[in-house]
Write a protein that holds these residues in place. Sequence first.
Motif, PDB file in Angstrom:
ATOM      1  N   UNK A  59     -47.445  24.176 -16.992  1.00 49.28           N
ATOM      2  CA  UNK A  59     -48.744  24.451 -16.376  1.00 49.28           C
ATOM      3  C   UNK A  59     -48.648  25.294 -15.112  1.00 49.28           C
ATOM      4  N   UNK A  60     -47.532  25.177 -14.368  1.00 49.68           N
ATOM      5  CA  UNK A  60     -47.421  25.832 -13.070  1.00 49.68           C
ATOM      6  C   UNK A  60     -46.253  26.820 -13.041  1.00 49.68           C
ATOM      7  N   UNK A  61     -46.297  27.707 -12.051  1.00 48.06           N
ATOM      8  CA  UNK A  61     -45.232  28.700 -11.924  1.00 48.06           C
ATOM      9  C   UNK A  61     -43.894  28.050 -11.574  1.00 48.06           C
ATOM     10  N   UNK A  62     -43.940  26.996 -10.787  1.00 50.58           N
ATOM     11  CA  UNK A  62     -42.715  26.299 -10.403  1.00 50.58           C
ATOM     12  C   UNK A  62     -43.030  24.834 -10.122  1.00 50.58           C
ATOM     13  N   UNK A  63     -42.038  23.985 -10.353  1.00 48.26           N
ATOM     14  CA  UNK A  63     -42.147  22.560 -10.054  1.00 48.26           C
ATOM     15  C   UNK A  63     -40.940  22.186  -9.202  1.00 48.26           C
ATOM     16  N   UNK A  64     -41.178  21.527  -8.080  1.00 48.58           N
ATOM     17  CA  UNK A  64     -40.092  21.051  -7.230  1.00 48.58           C
ATOM     18  C   UNK A  64     -40.092  19.533  -7.274  1.00 48.58           C
ATOM     19  N   UNK A  65     -38.960  18.969  -7.680  1.00 50.61           N
ATOM     20  CA  UNK A  65     -38.808  17.519  -7.818  1.00 50.61           C
ATOM     21  C   UNK A  65     -37.815  17.042  -6.774  1.00 50.61           C
ATOM     22  N   UNK A  66     -38.202  16.053  -5.986  1.00 50.97           N
ATOM     23  CA  UNK A  66     -37.323  15.570  -4.923  1.00 50.97           C
ATOM     24  C   UNK A  66     -37.094  14.078  -5.002  1.00 50.97           C
ATOM     25  N   UNK A  67     -35.845  13.670  -4.767  1.00 55.59           N
ATOM     26  CA  UNK A  67     -35.514  12.252  -4.694  1.00 55.59           C
ATOM     27  C   UNK A  67     -34.903  11.715  -5.974  1.00 55.59           C
ATOM     28  N   UNK A  68     -34.191  10.602  -5.845  1.00 53.90           N
ATOM     29  CA  UNK A  68     -33.635   9.920  -7.011  1.00 53.90           C
ATOM     30  C   UNK A  68     -32.388  10.554  -7.587  1.00 53.90           C
ATOM     31  N   UNK A  69     -31.600  11.249  -6.748  1.00 55.99           N
ATOM     32  CA  UNK A  69     -30.341  11.820  -7.208  1.00 55.99           C
ATOM     33  C   UNK A  69     -29.182  10.995  -6.675  1.00 55.99           C
ATOM     34  N   UNK A  70     -28.115  10.908  -7.462  1.00 59.11           N
ATOM     35  CA  UNK A  70     -26.949  10.161  -7.025  1.00 59.11           C
ATOM     36  C   UNK A  70     -26.362   9.333  -8.139  1.00 59.11           C
ATOM     37  N   UNK A  71     -25.549   8.366  -7.744  1.00 53.21           N
ATOM     38  CA  UNK A  71     -24.830   7.593  -8.744  1.00 53.21           C
ATOM     39  C   UNK A  71     -25.194   6.135  -8.812  1.00 53.21           C
ATOM     40  N   UNK A  72     -26.292   5.728  -8.180  1.00 50.48           N
ATOM     41  CA  UNK A  72     -26.682   4.320  -8.236  1.00 50.48           C
ATOM     42  C   UNK A  72     -27.656   4.084  -9.390  1.00 50.48           C
ATOM     43  N   UNK A  73     -27.967   2.823  -9.639  1.00 46.11           N
ATOM     44  CA  UNK A  73     -28.721   2.454 -10.838  1.00 46.11           C
ATOM     45  C   UNK A  73     -30.119   3.069 -10.905  1.00 46.11           C
ATOM     46  N   UNK A  97     -15.596  20.476  -8.127  1.00 48.52           N
ATOM     47  CA  UNK A  97     -14.737  20.891  -7.014  1.00 48.52           C
ATOM     48  C   UNK A  97     -15.411  20.628  -5.670  1.00 48.52           C
ATOM     49  N   UNK A  98     -16.718  20.857  -5.614  1.00 55.43           N
ATOM     50  CA  UNK A  98     -17.452  20.619  -4.369  1.00 55.43           C
ATOM     51  C   UNK A  98     -17.428  19.142  -3.995  1.00 55.43           C
ATOM     52  N   UNK A  99     -17.559  18.266  -4.982  1.00 53.24           N
ATOM     53  CA  UNK A  99     -17.503  16.822  -4.714  1.00 53.24           C
ATOM     54  C   UNK A  99     -16.111  16.421  -4.221  1.00 53.24           C
ATOM     55  N   UNK A 100     -15.084  16.989  -4.825  1.00 52.06           N
ATOM     56  CA  UNK A 100     -13.712  16.687  -4.397  1.00 52.06           C
ATOM     57  C   UNK A 100     -13.489  17.145  -2.962  1.00 52.06           C
ATOM     58  N   UNK A 119     -10.102   9.078  -7.094  1.00 57.53           N
ATOM     59  CA  UNK A 119     -11.252   9.073  -6.196  1.00 57.53           C
ATOM     60  C   UNK A 119     -12.174   7.897  -6.524  1.00 57.53           C
ATOM     61  N   UNK A 120     -12.578   7.174  -5.507  1.00 56.51           N
ATOM     62  CA  UNK A 120     -13.489   6.046  -5.712  1.00 56.51           C
ATOM     63  C   UNK A 120     -14.931   6.555  -5.735  1.00 56.51           C
ATOM     64  N   UNK A 121     -15.169   7.459  -6.656  1.00 58.79           N
ATOM     65  CA  UNK A 121     -16.490   8.045  -6.804  1.00 58.79           C
ATOM     66  C   UNK A 121     -16.634   8.508  -8.246  1.00 58.79           C
ATOM     67  N   UNK A 122     -17.708   8.104  -8.878  1.00 58.20           N
ATOM     68  CA  UNK A 122     -17.971   8.526 -10.248  1.00 58.20           C
ATOM     69  C   UNK A 122     -18.522   9.949 -10.199  1.00 58.20           C
ATOM     70  N   UNK A 123     -17.647  10.921 -10.404  1.00 56.29           N
ATOM     71  CA  UNK A 123     -18.038  12.322 -10.271  1.00 56.29           C
ATOM     72  C   UNK A 123     -19.149  12.696 -11.245  1.00 56.29           C
TER      73      UNK A 123
END
Length: 242
Positions: A59-73, A97-100, A119-123
């Motif tokens: 419907x729109x030229x662009x959509x920006x979605x913010x929040x809810x990124x990461x590795x938690x539930x 590579x950036x995460x490392x 690494x104690x991180x789920x890449x």
Amino acid sequence: MDVAIVTVGDEILAGDTRNTNAERLARRLHERGATVARMLTIPDERELIAEVVDDWRREFDAVIVGGGLGGTHDDVTMGGVADAFDRELVLEAEVRQDLIEYMAEYEGVDPDDIDPEAIELDLEAWGATPAGARPLLNPAGLCPGAAVENVYVFPGPPAEFEAMFDLVAEEFGGDVVSETLQITAPEGTLADTLERFRERFDLVIGSYPSSEGTNRLKVTGSDPDTVAEGIEWLRERVSTPE
């Protein structure tokens, strides 16, 4: 350019966190001449995110979605956006590579000395983006964003959200201009004047009362000369501060 803003977060709907990202983003888009056509806050529900993004990207030229990124539930936004495009989530090499490198800096070691398997991180959980998307490496944090066709996905922390928009700000624009007139007239006395204004000008006008100081009239359009003419028309008919 018509832009829709979607904020994801149970904490915002619960009133625990202010939606400052949407407020600031709307202001910055407006400054660039874009029109914010919709603004919506939804919970951390992957199916709902996919539904809204799928509808609004058409419907729109662009959509920006913010929040809810990461590795938690409850970080399901990137998955929801991937579902909207019927794509899988993949960990791109540059994101990995950036995460490392981020973890190396956090631990104060050389990236070459880090064993990715240790690494104690789920890449995958922290860095996967929709297949074929353009990853947006996070200049102020850990989790990347992404650009998928006309949908942009940003992390929720305000500093990261702002920094990521800076990466793509040049991709947003338009011909919308606005001018604001400070007035002393009470809003209740303006009905006839505003009606005449709408009949005379093909412009959008908003009236914004304030309990402190002066009230405001904001005039918006696509032609700067017409907007200026509208402001002068109002100035001659509405009381303003001396």
